[in-house]
Enzyme design. Structure first.
Site, PDB file in Angstrom:
ATOM      1  N   TYR A   1       8.004   6.943  16.719  1.00 37.81           N
ATOM      2  CA  TYR A   1       8.217   7.084  15.284  1.00 37.81           C
ATOM      3  C   TYR A   1       9.436   7.958  15.008  1.00 37.81           C
ATOM      4  CZ  TYR A   1       7.147   7.988  10.355  1.00 37.81           C
ATOM      5  OH  TYR A   1       7.218   8.085   8.987  1.00 37.81           O
TER       6      TYR A   1
ATOM      7  N   SER B   1       0.836  -1.206   0.000  1.00 37.73           N
ATOM      8  CA  SER B   1       0.000   0.000   0.000  1.00 37.73           C
ATOM      9  C   SER B   1       0.867   1.250   0.000  1.00 37.73           C
ATOM     10  CB  SER B   1      -0.911   0.029   1.242  1.00 37.73           C
ATOM     11  OG  SER B   1      -0.131   0.130   2.424  1.00 37.73           O
ATOM     12  N   GLY B   2       0.232   2.380  -0.227  1.00 36.16           N
ATOM     13  CA  GLY B   2       0.864   3.680  -0.057  1.00 36.16           C
ATOM     14  C   GLY B   2       2.108   3.894  -0.884  1.00 36.16           C
TER      15      GLY B   2
END
Length: 253
Positions: free
Chosen positions: A159, A21-22
């Protein structure tokens, strides 16, 4: 050879993680359009078939392999599958990753560890497995983030820490493998591009971020994919150990 020919990847084999995805889909498609056969890795094996069709539409061969990059055995299995099918691995794009937006006082150890395990450890296990078989002239492109270089108004300690660590990992692997193995290792630090992660942002957040940018808009995935092709190809043959921000200028404001 003309300058545009240096961007070609004919006869080469690329591995893209997080290819279901993405941005991973954009990377796989761009590498195929540049001439590479592409090994597609992700945990969601069913969605890899969609990416495989895009690679094949570009006239190249796709090899989807269900992979959990947090498991070193999975990383090695993926590389073994690539070697069995193609006999070589020339490019690795370490794209698999996740993010959270949990305040630091509330984030659980499990949440923090999961982000670091996929984003940082997974990149290392993949680089390690590929580094064992890559020939001189090969290229690893790690996907970091501008959040490894700056902040963006969200609580993303795990992150940001993992993406900053990827920058350090990139420098060290470039130094270790440059002279000895002839492998270039670089990182790209994307700004804001449409992805599954940006789809979860609160309304108005992305609009506020564009006000910080010199080029005040979200990036087009093809713009980022072009940078991956550059670093993967001979066009980037004198670039190693670097982190390239592709961010509309947000890191200089």
């Amino acid at each position: 050879m003309g300058v545009l020919d240096k961007f070609r990847l004919d006869g080469r084999v690329a591995i893209v993680t997080g290819a279901s995805s993405g941005l991973g889909v954009s990377f796989a498609q761009a590498l195929a359009e540049a001439g590479a056969d592409v090994v597609l890795a992700a945990r969601r094996a069913d969605r890899l078939q969609d990416t495989a069709r895009l690679v094949e539409a570009a006239g190249r061969t796709a090899l989807p392999v269900e992979t959990d990059v947090t498991d070193p055995a999975h990383a090695q299995r993926l590389v073994d599958a690539a070697m069995e099918r193609f006999g070589r691995v020339d490019v690795l794009v370490n794209n698999a990753g996740i993010g959270t937006a949990v305040p630091a006082t509330k984030e659980t150890p499990e949440q923090f560890r999961q982000v670091v395990d996929i984003n940082l450890n997974g990149s290392y296990w993949m680089a390690q497995a590929c580094g064992r078989v890559m020939r001189p002239g090969s290229s690893i492109v790690n996907i970091s983030s501008v959040l490894g270089l700056t902040t963006a108004g969200l609580p993303q300690a795990a992150y940001s820490a993992s993406k900053a660590a990827i920058i350090g990992l990139t420098r060290d692997l470039a130094q270790q493998w440059g002279t000895r193995k002839g492998i270039r290792v670089n990182a790209i630090a994307p700004g804001f591009f449409k992805s599954e992660m940006t789809d979860t942002y609160q309304p108005g957040y992305l609009e506020s971020m564009t006000q910080r940018m010199v080029i005040p808009r979200m990036g087009d995935p093809e713009e980022l994919a072009a940078s991956v092709v550059w670093l993967a190809s001979d066009a980037g043959g004198y670039v190693t150990g670097q982190t390239i921000a592709v961010d509309g200028g947000i890191t200089i404001t």
